[in-house]
Write an enzyme that holds these catalytic residues in place. Structure first.
Site, PDB file in Angstrom:
ATOM      1  CG  LEU A 103       4.013 -11.371 -34.911  1.00  0.00           C
ATOM      2  CD1 LEU A 103       3.232 -10.755 -35.734  1.00  0.00           C
ATOM      3  CD2 LEU A 103       3.155 -11.574 -33.542  1.00  0.00           C
ATOM      4  CB  CYS A 128       5.797 -11.576 -41.296  1.00  0.00           C
ATOM      5  SG  CYS A 128       5.677 -13.187 -41.917  1.00  0.00           S
ATOM      6  CG  HIS A 129       5.145  -8.141 -38.892  1.00  0.00           C
ATOM      7  ND1 HIS A 129       5.134  -9.461 -38.656  1.00  0.00           N
ATOM      8  CD2 HIS A 129       4.240  -7.441 -39.119  1.00  0.00           C
ATOM      9  CE1 HIS A 129       3.614  -9.441 -38.605  1.00  0.00           C
ATOM     10  NE2 HIS A 129       3.241  -8.274 -38.792  1.00  0.00           N
ATOM     11  N   GLY A 130       9.349  -7.330 -41.220  1.00  0.00           N
ATOM     12  CA  GLY A 130      10.554  -6.387 -41.842  1.00  0.00           C
ATOM     13  C   GLY A 130      11.842  -6.570 -40.737  1.00  0.00           C
ATOM     14  N   PRO A 134      11.136  -5.388 -35.727  1.00  0.00           N
ATOM     15  CG  PRO A 134       9.004  -6.069 -36.404  1.00  0.00           C
ATOM     16  CD  PRO A 134      10.267  -5.514 -36.805  1.00  0.00           C
TER      17      PRO A 134
END
Length: 178
Positions: A124, A142-144, A157
């Site tokens: 992202l 943010c999302h690992g 991700p």
């Protein structure tokens, strides 16, 4: 000879004053149209600040082994890492690992000790943290997403590796990005 049409010589008629005026006026009109159109075309060229960001140079002599620096290029962070021998060995060893976006370390670097890559997560667009995560590379909080010592995605991700910008070594201690 009354009643007959006059003989016409359309192809051999000499230029008249009217022809000269029409050609001259047309030429002035074309030049005037081009002069009026030029500012609109010129405004589409990149501005000076954009051209200045098209490339950046970096002196590598001040970056110690094991240290990273972040420079801005085109408004985005670029990570420049002076990798240790252990990081290089680990990156080469990880070439055989199951990678979501397979890429060999040798294709991601021009010189093994220098890793130059965009600092923007491919998930992202967050900025990953250096020397964090499960693989000793970068970690995007943010999302690992976890990246290895070559900036390749290993877990999380993010679908792609951290991108490699166009760069050139100007000398052993200087590079140009862009």
């Amino acid at each position: 000879m009354a009643g007959t049409a006059p003989h016409s010589q359309a192809g051999n008629a000499a230029p008249t004053r009217r022809d000269f005026i029409v050609i001259t006026a047309s030429a002035f009109g074309a030049v005037g149209a081009a002069a009026a159109l030029w500012p609109f075309v010129h405004q589409m060229n990149p501005s000076a600040d954009v051209l200045a960001l098209s490339s950046t140079e970096l002196d590598l002599s001040h970056i110690a082994t094991g240290q990273s620096v972040t420079v801005l290029w085109r408004g985005k962070p670029v990570f420049v890492r002076h990798r240790t021998a252990e990081e290089i060995a680990q990156a080469k060893k990880d070439d055989t690992a199951a990678l979501p976006d397979p890429a060999k370390d040798e294709t991601r670097v021009k010189k093994p000790e220098w890793l130059v890559m965009m600092g923007v997560c491919s998930h992202l667009g967050c900025v990953p943290l250096g020397q964090k995560g499960d693989f000793g590379g970068w970690f995007c909080p943010c999302h690992g997403s976890h990246y290895d010592t070559s900036g390749r995605i290993r877990k999380g991700p993010a679908p792609l590796n951290l991108p490699i910008p166009e760069y050139t070594f100007l000398s052993d201690t200087r590079i140009r990005i862009g």
